[in-house]
Scaffold this motif. Structure first.
Motif, short mmCIF file in Angstrom:
data_model
loop_
_atom_site.label_atom_id
_atom_site.label_comp_id
_atom_site.label_asym_id
_atom_site.label_seq_id
_atom_site.Cartn_x
_atom_site.Cartn_y
_atom_site.Cartn_z
N THR A 1 60.44 -2.92 9.77
CA THR A 1 59.98 -2.87 11.22
C THR A 1 60.19 -1.25 11.75
N VAL A 2 60.99 -0.63 10.85
CA VAL A 2 61.05 0.88 11.31
C VAL A 2 60.13 1.91 11.30
N LEU A 3 59.74 2.64 11.99
CA LEU A 3 58.51 3.72 11.80
C LEU A 3 59.12 4.99 12.03
N TYR A 4 58.57 5.75 10.89
CA TYR A 4 58.86 7.28 10.85
C TYR A 4 58.00 7.81 11.85
N VAL A 5 58.74 8.91 12.49
CA VAL A 5 57.71 9.79 13.51
C VAL A 5 57.13 10.91 12.94
N PRO A 6 55.88 11.03 12.73
CA PRO A 6 55.25 12.51 12.35
C PRO A 6 55.90 13.64 13.09
N PHE A 7 56.26 14.66 12.49
CA PHE A 7 56.91 15.98 13.12
C PHE A 7 58.13 15.75 13.58
N GLY A 8 58.73 14.63 13.34
CA GLY A 8 60.14 14.22 14.13
C GLY A 8 61.13 14.68 13.11
N GLY A 9 60.89 15.26 12.00
CA GLY A 9 62.15 15.70 11.27
C GLY A 9 62.93 14.38 10.62
N GLY A 10 62.39 13.34 10.30
CA GLY A 10 62.96 12.31 9.73
C GLY A 10 63.48 11.30 10.73
N PHE A 11 63.18 11.48 12.44
CA PHE A 11 63.42 10.58 13.19
C PHE A 11 62.78 9.24 13.07
N SER A 12 63.20 8.04 13.47
CA SER A 12 62.37 6.90 13.07
C SER A 12 62.99 5.90 14.24
N PHE A 13 62.48 5.03 14.52
CA PHE A 13 62.94 3.95 15.53
C PHE A 13 62.37 2.46 15.09
N ASP A 14 63.02 1.38 15.39
CA ASP A 14 62.74 0.16 15.21
C ASP A 14 62.05 -0.57 16.14
N ILE A 15 60.77 -1.41 15.93
CA ILE A 15 60.04 -1.88 17.00
C ILE A 15 59.92 -3.48 16.75
N LYS A 16 60.92 -3.76 15.93
CA LYS A 16 61.24 -5.37 15.76
C LYS A 16 59.86 -6.14 15.62
N TRP A 17 59.72 -7.15 16.60
CA TRP A 17 58.57 -7.92 16.56
C TRP A 17 57.17 -7.36 16.82
N GLY A 18 57.38 -6.42 17.35
CA GLY A 18 55.83 -5.31 17.64
C GLY A 18 55.38 -4.89 16.42
N ILE A 19 55.98 -4.98 15.21
CA ILE A 19 55.50 -4.81 14.03
C ILE A 19 54.28 -5.48 13.75
#
Length: 315
Positions: free
Chosen positions: A131-149
């Motif tokens: 459920t984790v998404l990598y952010v383009p141009f984020g230098g490896g930054f990612s965040f978890d959207i849980k059920w929103g996936i």
């Protein structure tokens, strides 16, 4: 790296061999593409064998399974989902050929099939916590959207599969654009250390590249919905299962443009009875402006590759 090289070459060889077998078989079965009458530039393509997607998807699955085995759940589901979309496309192509017209499955039937397959992918990601998404141009930054996936994945599959399908309108267009996307995604996955899906991406590049030998202008075989829906499913799987969903509208910018051009054309025409483009999807607009199929396909390939390179620079 050795597995990638060998897998890509084997997929190319397998796909090429299967196409050599499939093309005359389709001709004997009179499994030719029905061309819409108002696309006058394509009049001489009527009857060209279709469903070539059967060959390169079969090559992808066979070589991919040999290279990876069946130990990776994400790769296994990618095989199954790609095959599922191929089957939906095959039904659509078969009905078109059988009824000798350009309408196969009803739109609602296609959507229901696609929704069912996409729901399986969404459930798999949620249950296995992908459920984790990598952010383009984020230098490896990612965040978890849980059920929103769940709603996100369903939307991604429906949008991507149909946009790839809409892009399949000129010789080499969908295949070339997909090749560029899959190559960039393979590099991205390699950087992210998602090795099995990276191998699968490059295997897909080899399989589709062999198809382009037969599908370049003037094409001797088309992929049909059999191939385009399967490619859309494959692209969705590789991107979604690796957390790279947000890269799809960037690296797949030309697929997005195809889809948006149709939506804009339909909405504007219904409101004003006028057209924004001479014909939609927009690649037909460029064709009616006098650009050759080869130039349009090349431009789509290059733009996809360039955007992909920019994305890779900022990983």
């Amino acid at each position: 790296m050795k597995t990638i090289f060998i897998g890509t070459l084997c997929a190319f060889a397998a796909s090429f061999a299967l196409l050599l077998i499939l093309k005359p078989l389709l001709k004997r079965l009179k499994a030719g593409q029905y061309i819409l009458g108002y696309v006058k530039e394509h009049k001489n393509k009527n009857g060209t064998p279709t469903m070539g997607g059967l060959a390169f998807i079969a090559a992808l699955i066979i070589v991919g399974a040999c290279a990876l085995g069946f130990s990776d759940g994400r790769a296994n589901l990618t095989f199954a989902i790609t095959a599922g979309f191929m089957f939906v496309g095959f039904l659509d192509d078969f009905l078109k050929i059988y009824h000798k017209e350009n309408e196969g499955l009803k739109p609602y039937q296609k959507i229901l099939f696609q929704l069912a397959i996409a729901s399986v992918a969404a459930a798999y990601c949620y249950i296995n916590k992908y459920t984790v998404l990598y952010v383009p141009f984020g230098g490896g930054f990612s965040f978890d959207i849980k059920w929103g996936i769940i709603p996100l994945i369903i939307f991604i599959f429906l949008a991507t599969v149909n946009c790839v399908n809409l892009t399949d309108g000129l010789d080499g267009l969908a295949g070339g654009t997909s090749c560029a996307y899959l190559f960039v995604m393979g590099l991205l996955l390699s950087i992210q250390k998602t090795q099995n899906l990276s191998v699968l991406s490059f295997v897909a590049v080899g399989a589709v590249a062999a198809f382009l030998v037969f599908n370049g202008n003037k094409a001797s075989i088309f992929m049909g919905d059999t191939g385009s829906l399967a490619l859309g499913g494959l692209i969705s799987c590789l991107s979604v299962f690796s957390g790279n969903s947000l890269y799809i509208p960037l690296i797949g910018i030309m697929f997005v443009i195809s889809g948006i051009s149709v939506i804009v054309q339909v909405i504007y025409y219904k409101r004003t009875r006028k057209r924004v483009f001479l014909m939609a999807p927009v690649h037909h607009h460029f064709q009616m402006k006098g650009y050759s199929e080869s130039k349009i396909s090349y431009a789509y390939f290059i733009l996809t590759a360039l955007v992909g390179i920019i994305c890779l620079i900022f990983v």
